[in-house]
Motif scaffolding. Structure first.
Motif, short mmCIF file in Angstrom:
data_model
loop_
_atom_site.label_atom_id
_atom_site.label_comp_id
_atom_site.label_asym_id
_atom_site.label_seq_id
_atom_site.Cartn_x
_atom_site.Cartn_y
_atom_site.Cartn_z
N LEU A 213 62.46 25.48 31.54
CA LEU A 213 63.66 26.62 31.48
C LEU A 213 62.73 27.74 32.07
O LEU A 213 63.46 28.67 32.61
CB LEU A 213 63.62 26.96 30.00
N PHE A 214 61.58 27.96 31.77
CA PHE A 214 60.85 29.24 32.26
C PHE A 214 60.86 29.32 33.85
O PHE A 214 61.11 30.55 34.24
CB PHE A 214 59.46 29.16 31.94
N ASN A 217 65.31 29.03 37.90
CA ASN A 217 65.80 30.48 38.31
C ASN A 217 67.51 30.12 37.81
O ASN A 217 68.07 31.08 37.79
CB ASN A 217 65.85 30.62 39.63
N ASN A 218 67.86 28.89 37.76
CA ASN A 218 69.42 28.63 37.40
C ASN A 218 69.64 28.84 35.84
O ASN A 218 70.54 29.32 35.21
CB ASN A 218 69.82 27.32 37.55
N ASN A 219 68.63 28.45 35.06
CA ASN A 219 68.78 28.40 33.49
C ASN A 219 68.28 30.07 33.16
O ASN A 219 68.78 30.57 32.25
CB ASN A 219 68.10 27.59 32.82
N THR A 220 67.01 30.46 33.52
CA THR A 220 66.62 31.64 32.81
C THR A 220 66.11 32.33 34.17
O THR A 220 66.03 32.01 35.22
CB THR A 220 65.15 31.55 32.05
N ASN A 221 65.66 33.68 33.94
CA ASN A 221 65.14 34.34 35.30
C ASN A 221 63.91 34.91 34.90
O ASN A 221 63.20 35.78 35.38
CB ASN A 221 66.11 35.79 35.59
N GLU A 313 65.21 36.51 22.50
CA GLU A 313 66.82 36.81 22.05
C GLU A 313 67.17 38.27 22.77
O GLU A 313 68.45 38.36 23.19
CB GLU A 313 66.84 36.80 20.51
N PHE A 314 66.21 39.04 22.83
CA PHE A 314 66.65 40.48 23.55
C PHE A 314 67.08 40.16 25.02
O PHE A 314 68.02 40.87 25.45
CB PHE A 314 65.70 41.35 23.56
N TYR A 315 66.34 39.34 25.61
CA TYR A 315 66.59 39.14 27.00
C TYR A 315 68.10 38.35 27.18
O TYR A 315 68.95 38.51 27.94
CB TYR A 315 65.56 38.23 27.80
N ASP A 316 68.24 37.42 26.27
CA ASP A 316 69.34 36.52 26.08
C ASP A 316 70.72 37.26 25.91
O ASP A 316 71.66 37.04 26.28
CB ASP A 316 69.11 35.18 25.11
N LYS A 317 70.37 38.56 25.20
CA LYS A 317 71.79 38.98 24.55
C LYS A 317 72.47 39.77 26.39
O LYS A 317 73.66 40.18 25.91
CB LYS A 317 71.30 40.25 23.97
N TYR A 318 71.69 40.07 27.15
CA TYR A 318 72.50 40.28 28.27
C TYR A 318 73.33 39.26 29.05
O TYR A 318 74.31 39.65 29.78
CB TYR A 318 71.64 40.61 29.34
N ILE A 319 73.32 38.10 28.62
CA ILE A 319 73.97 36.83 28.85
C ILE A 319 74.83 36.44 27.91
O ILE A 319 76.11 36.05 27.77
CB ILE A 319 73.20 35.78 29.71
N ASN A 320 74.46 36.04 26.76
CA ASN A 320 74.65 35.52 25.54
C ASN A 320 75.61 36.42 24.58
O ASN A 320 75.10 37.20 23.87
CB ASN A 320 73.85 34.78 24.82
N GLY A 350 71.03 33.80 34.95
CA GLY A 350 70.77 32.85 34.29
C GLY A 350 71.80 32.26 33.29
O GLY A 350 72.89 32.80 33.48
N LYS A 351 71.52 31.60 32.37
CA LYS A 351 72.57 31.00 31.49
C LYS A 351 71.99 31.32 30.05
O LYS A 351 71.07 31.48 29.69
CB LYS A 351 72.76 29.33 31.64
N LYS A 352 73.20 31.31 29.26
CA LYS A 352 72.60 31.72 27.68
C LYS A 352 71.87 30.53 27.25
O LYS A 352 72.16 29.56 27.45
CB LYS A 352 73.94 32.04 26.98
N LEU A 353 71.26 30.91 26.35
CA LEU A 353 70.22 30.12 25.59
C LEU A 353 70.55 29.80 24.08
O LEU A 353 70.97 30.50 23.28
CB LEU A 353 68.84 30.81 25.42
#
Length: 381
Positions: A213-214, A217-221, A313-320, A350-353
Motif C-alpha cells: 500500500l505504501f 501510487n494507485n492505492n495511497t500517495n 486516518e487524517f490523510y484518509d479523510k481527504y478521500i474517505n 489514491g483510494k480510501k482505506l
C-alpha cells in the motif's frame, strides 16, 4: 553517563572506519561530549540529549506537562510551540536550496528549513530563550574557554586563538556537534525493513500488505513525499523527499493552552524562513523522515496527534467521506491552520482505506524502527 559510555565505542568505530581526517574524528568526539553536556544551557539543566534522547529515537520523550507535544526549556517553565523533531537521519537532509527542476524548496534543518545544515541547527538551541537560554554566544564561549577539558580540546582542534572570537568559537561548538550527528550512531539502517531488503527478515502478511500500500501510487500517495530513492536502490532510503508541503494540520489548541501562545497565532512554516517571501509557501512544513516514526510521537510539527493510526486516518479523510471524526477526540476534524495553501492535489490522490489497511500501514511503519528501539514498538495484529 552510562549511555554516553555505550555510544562512544560506536562513534569511534564508525568515524575511524570512514577514512576521514583525524580532525574530523576529533570534532565528532568533542561533539559527542557536548551533545550530552548541560554546560550549553544557562542553568546547567539541559543538554541536547534531553530533547533528542538517543535511547528513544533522538526525540524528547519527556511529558513536559504537555503529553510530550513540545519541549520544556532550561528555565523549567518555557514550553515550545513545535514538537522536537528526531535528530536521527537528519544528516541526510541536503542544504536548504531551491530545486529548479521540481520547483520546490528542499532540505535544510528545522521544520521551516531556517538553518541550512546540521551545524546551523546545532547552534540554534543554546541561545534560544525558550530552550537552553544562554544570553549570548560570548557567554557560552567563556564557559568553554575556562573549562579544563573543553578549553584544551577546542585549541587542539581549532587552534590556540579559537576563543579570541566568540562567533568562531560558537561555530566550532556547532560544527563539532554536527560531526557527531553525522556518525552511524544516528543512522544505523538496521531496521526490520533493512533486514528484509537483505533477505534477513520475512514480513508478516500485514506488514507486506502495508508495504504494498505504501509504495502503490494507485492505492495511497505516501511515496510521493516519503520516498527518495527508486525501488531498485532502496538501500539507505530515508523515507522523505525533503520537500515542503501544507497538509492541513490544525492548530494544537491543547498545547497553546499550556504554553501561553495565543490560540489565534499562526505557524507560517516555510514562510517564516527569512529566505522565503511568497505567500504560496505559507504553512508548508518539511516532510519528515519516517525512520523510527513509531517511537517518535506525538505527531505533526506541533504534536497535535498522539497516535500514528490517527495520522493515517487524517490523510484518509481527504478521500474517505466516512472519516468524519478525529478518533482521539471523537469530534470532527479541526480546520487547517493555514487553509489557503493546503496541497489538495496530492492529498486527494489514491483510494480510501479500510480499517485493516490503516492497521497494515501502521504495521509497515513499525518495521522502519532501528533495531535498538524495537523493544519500544507495540506490534499490530
Amino acid at each position: 553517563m552510562k549511555l554516553l559510555a555505550l555510544l562512544l565505542p560506536i562513534l569511534l568505530l564508525s568515524a575511524c572506519s570512514d577514512n576521514t581526517q583525524d580532525t574530523k574524528v576529533q570534532k565528532a568526539t568533542l561533539g559527542q561530549s557536548l551533545f550530552f553536556d548541560t554546560i550549553l544551557s544557562q542553568n546547567n539543566t539541559q543538554s541536547c540529549a534531553q530533547c533528542h534522547n538517543p535511547a528513544h529515537g533522538f526525540i524528547d520523550d519527556r511529558d513536559n506537562g504537555v503529553a510530550g507535544m513540545a519541549s520544556l526549556g532550561d528555565d523549567g517553565k518555557s514550553i515550545g510551540d513545535r514538537n522536537s523533531p528526531t535528530a536521527a537521519y537528519a544528516m541526510f537532509s541536503p542544504e536548504f536550496h531551491f530545486n529548479k527542476k521540481t520547483k520546490q524548496w528542499i532540505g535544510g534543518q528545522f521544520y521551516d528549513g531556517r538553518e541550512s545544515n546540521l551545524a546551523g541547527q546545532a547552534g540554534g538551541p543554546p541561545t534560544n530563550p525558550v530552550e537552553m537560554g544562554m544570553p549570548s554566544k560570548q557567554a557560552l564561549t567563556d564557559r568553554l574557554k575556562f573549562h579544563p577539558v573543553y578549553s584544551k580540546q577546542f585549541k587542539d582542534i581549532f587552534g590556540d586563538d579559537i576563543f579570541n572570537n566568540s562567533d568562531k568559537a560558537y561555530g566550532a561548538m556547532a560544527q563539532s556537534i554536527a560531526e557527531f550527528e553525522k556518525t552511524d550512531t544516528f543512522a544505523p539502517f538496521d531496521s526490520k525493513y533493512d533486514r528484509y531488503l537483505k533477505g534477513q527478515y520475512e514480513l508478516t502478511d500485514l506488514e507486506d500488505l502495508g508495504r504494498s500500500l505504501f509504495f502503490s501510487n494507485n492505492n495511497t500517495n505516501c511515496a510521493a513525499c516519503h520516498q527518495l530513492k527508486s525501488r531498485d536502490d532502496a538501500k539507505g532510503e530515508t523515507f522523505t523527499n525533503y520537500e515542503y508541503h501544507n497538509i492541513g494540520v490544525p492548530i494544537n489548541i491543547a498545547l497553546r493552552q499550556k504554553n501561553g501562545v495565543d490560540a489565534a497565532t499562526i505557524d507560517h512554516g516555510l514562510l517564516s524562513n527569512s529566505q522565503i517571501s511568497s505567500n504560496e509557501h505559507d504553512g508548508k512544513i518539511k516532510v519528515p523522515t519516517l525512520r523510527n516514526i513509531t517511537v517518535t510521537g506525538p505527531y505533526m510539527h506541533n504534536g497535535v496527534f498522539a497516535e500514528l493510526s490517527t495520522v493515517i486516518e487524517f490523510y484518509d479523510k481527504y478521500i474517505n467521506k466516512d472519516r468524519i471524526n478525529n478518533p482521539e477526540t471523537n469530534k470532527p476534524w479541526a480546520d487547517a491552520e493555514v487553509p489557503n495553501t493546503v496541497n489538495n492535489d496530492e492529498l486527494k490522490k489514491g483510494k480510501k482505506l479500510s480499517d485493516r489497511k490503516v492497521r497494515a500501514l501502521v504495521a509497515f511503519l513499525n518495521i522502519l524502527t532501528d533495531k535498538r528501539y524495537e523493544h519500544l514498538v507495540n506490534n499490530v495484529e
